[in-house]
Structures are given as C-alpha cells and as structure tokens.
Scaffold this active site. Sequence first.
Site: not given
Ligand SMILES: Cc1cc2nc3c(=O)[nH]c(=O)nc-3n(C[C@H](O)[C@H](O)[C@H](O)COP(=O)(O)OP(=O)(O)OC[C@H]3O[C@@H](n4cnc5c(N)ncnc54)[C@H](O)[C@@H]3O)c2cc1C
Length: 412
Positions: A134, A137, A169, A252, A380
């Site tokens: 997928q 991100s 992933s 998902e 969150e």
């Molecule tokens: C093990 C793992 C596997 C993954 N696999 C995939 C995959 O296969 N494909 C893929 O596309 N993605 C994948 N991801 C990505 C995952 O979907 C994102 O990490 C996740 O959506 C969070 O986005 P970010 O890391 O950009 O954090 P951010 O969105 O930047 O968030 C940073 C912090 O801000 C907080 N925050 C953000 N917005 C808000 C809000 N509106 N209100 C309050 N708090 C908020 C969040 O809770 C977090 O604490 C994976 C992530 C992990 C950890």
Amino acid sequence: MDFKDTPEEAAFRTEAHSWLDANVPRREQPNQTWASTLESKDSDNIVRLAKEYQQKKYDGGWACLHWPKEYGGRGASPIERVIWGEEESRYLVPSGVFDIGQGMAGPVLMQYASEEQKQRYLPPMASGEEIWCQLFSETSAGSDLAGLRMKASREGDDWILNGEKIWTSGAHYCDYGIIVARSDVDVAKHRGLTFFFLDMKSAGVEVRPIRQITGGSNFNTVVFNDVRISDSQRLGEIGGGWGVALTTLMNERVSVGDAPGPNLDQALALAETIELDGQPAIRNQAVRSQLAKWHCETAGLKYTKYRSISALSRGETPGPENSITKLVGATKAQEIACFGLDLMDAAGIVADEALVESDARFQLAYLAAPAMRIAGGTDEVLRNIIAERVLGLPQEPRADKGMSFKDIPSGA
Ligand SMILES: Cc1cc2nc3c(=O)[nH]c(=O)nc-3n(C[C@H](O)[C@H](O)[C@H](O)COP(=O)(O)OP(=O)(O)OC[C@H]3O[C@@H](n4cnc5c(N)ncnc54)[C@H](O)[C@@H]3O)c2cc1C
C-alpha cells in the site's frame, strides 16, 4: 445475544478444525508464535513460510474465505470467517504478509477493477503467489493523507508518476502496489487525488529499505521517477481517489484490528512461569489486577469485533466504530509487552531469543509496539474519528478547508 454456534456453524468449525489438524502444527504452549514481519530481522524467511502456508490453504479451499469462489475465495459468511480465525489462532501459522493485499487491495479491486483485472489479479493474491503493498504515506502526508504530493500527470492513455512514498510495508518483497497520487492541484486537496495499482517492477520504481528499531527492515521509501502506467490501472474516477482511499482505510482498520505481539494468554503463561518474591508471579495481587484488566479489555474487543461482524453479515460497510478495536488493541499490546519486560526483571533488557523466557517475544513486541500505535491511524487520529464520526462531537478546526491544493502553504 446468543454467541453459541448454530448447527451449521458447528459443522463448519469441525471441518476447519480437521483441516488445520491435518495440515498445520498445533501450538505446544500459548506463547509459541511466529514473529511477525514487523518484529523479525528475517522477513525473507517469514515471507517464504507464509507463501507455503497460503498456497496450502488455497489448495484446500481455505484462502480468503469471504471472497467469491471465482476470485479464489470460498464464498464464506462473515461468521464463518470469524470461526476460521478462532480455530486458526490455535495453530502455529505465519501471519502478516498478506494482510495489506487480501485485506485492502483485494476489496478495492473487487469494487473498482474491471472483470478481466479481477480474474487476473485476485486468484494469485488469494493463493499468496503475488503479494501487494500500500503506497499511501509520504513524509508530508501521513495522518493528513489528503495532503500528499506524489504527482500523476496524464499523457495520452498513460499516467506518469513522480514523487516519493514512505513507510511502505513489504515493498521490498511485493509484486504489486495500490497507490494514491495527486492529479489536480487546482481543486481542494481531497478532490484532486486519483487511485491506481501498479507492478512494483515497473521502470522507474526504486525501493529503499528503512532500518527499524527492532533491527529489521520491513518498511521502505519508494521513489518514483517518471513511472509510466496505463490508464486501465486507474481504480475509480479521475479525482475520485479520496473516496477509494477511504474504502481502503476502513478495510485496513478491520484487518489490523488484532495487534501483533503477546496476548493475554501469553502474559498469563509468563506470570505462571516467573517467580516474584519467592512465588509464581501469578499469585501477586498487582499482577492479578493487571491481568484482570486485560481480560476485560480482551472480552470488550472480542464483542466489539463481533458487533462489526454482525453488521458486515447484514451487508453494511465497516464503519468508523472499527477505530475502537485498533486503538484499544494496540495500546493493550504495548502494555502487555511492557509488563513482560517488568516481570523478567534484568532479563527484560535482553532481546535474544536463545537467552530469555518466551523466545524474547515480549522484548521484540516491546520494540515493535509503538509502531502499531502509529500504523493504520495514530491514537490521536483514531480518537478524532471516534469523537467526530461515532460520538458526533464538533469537528476540529481545518484551516485549509475549501482551499485549492496549490494555495496551501508548504515547507517544501
Ligand atoms: C509499522 C508501520 C507500517 C506502515 N505501513 C505503511 C504502509 O504499508 N503504507 C503506507 O502508506 N503507510 C504505512 N505506514 C505509515 C502510517 O500510515 C503513518 O505513519 C501514519 O498514518 C501517521 O503518519 P505520520 O507518520 O506522517 O505522522 P504524522 O501524521 O505527521 O503525525 C505526527 C503526530 O501528530 C499527531 N497528529 C497528526 N494529526 C493530528 C490531528 N489532526 N490531531 C491530533 N494529533 C494529530 C499524530 O497522532 C502523531 O502523534 C506505516 C507506519 C508504520 C508505523
């Protein structure tokens, strides 16, 4: 509510049980499991074992139970799927490798792909022959997925993809991927997205593994340099990618509902084995009270999941309430891992399966647990979904609402 099996369900359970007994080793102890791809340093081996097992299930008619038979499934009911899951969890099986494909890409193809594409891609996805990832991100678009910048430009009957995805992933072992990209910057951010699928071996796709705290490298940065794909690989309307992505994300949340890592039974088994103050830890009041708390949460999760499954069996689409199982399950898994480390005392810091209790499952899970509270929606974000879409509380302020994407300020 009556959760006892009907005669038909009992017959299905017996059939599932007999097949599993004949084909898969039983767990000898409750804490015996394969490490998940997230926890393991050796994802190649897990992928190999998972493929072998999936093919066996497919040949036996037990793969993708709820999919129609013509696409490699069994045409089973949602309740039969739950029964299968309950029975299979008693056996030692590899898991996690096909979740994205079968849990997200499959349902999206089923809904949006042409009949010819479904016939081509769904059976090998069900048999485990082809694995899907997928590609959603980006560094600037995780929780705020609609803010993504991967560019899709139309060129005749093709699209050209340019940009960078992250945290993908399994991209290093996957054959195909589903991807959402920006096809129009002049409209509001949710309206300028288009959804596609692609061959991960397409020219211009470069996969760069990311090293994780567990020592493994299960997710990746994926760079797209002028990657050309056909318009026939578009799923949904041009500019309709957000709706398709939402369907995928709701699936998902259903499929990632059970967080990997030690569960209540494994915590219980550890508490029975380890000594605390000269007696088995299970006799300690604080330990008992923790276990009782997880027992209640586990039961709550089980019945919340049953409620979603009953909704599915009535033909309803998974709703925002599924966020609850992911939110509670991932936190509980982290607490249980932490509890295991505490009980092991100094050995809790040794993450070597040859040296410590339970094959270091608690240690590996402790390192992997924070990721589960991020993947598939952070705590969150899930709380926001529950607040706004389940409880009907006021929406959080959205400063870029209605603005065209190109006018949204960016750090880039
Ligand atoms: C093990 C793992 C596997 C993954 N696999 C995939 C995959 O296969 N494909 C893929 O596309 N993605 C994948 N991801 C990505 C995952 O979907 C994102 O990490 C996740 O959506 C969070 O986005 P970010 O890391 O950009 O954090 P951010 O969105 O930047 O968030 C940073 C912090 O801000 C907080 N925050 C953000 N917005 C808000 C809000 N509106 N209100 C309050 N708090 C908020 C969040 O809770 C977090 O604490 C994976 C992530 C992990 C950890």
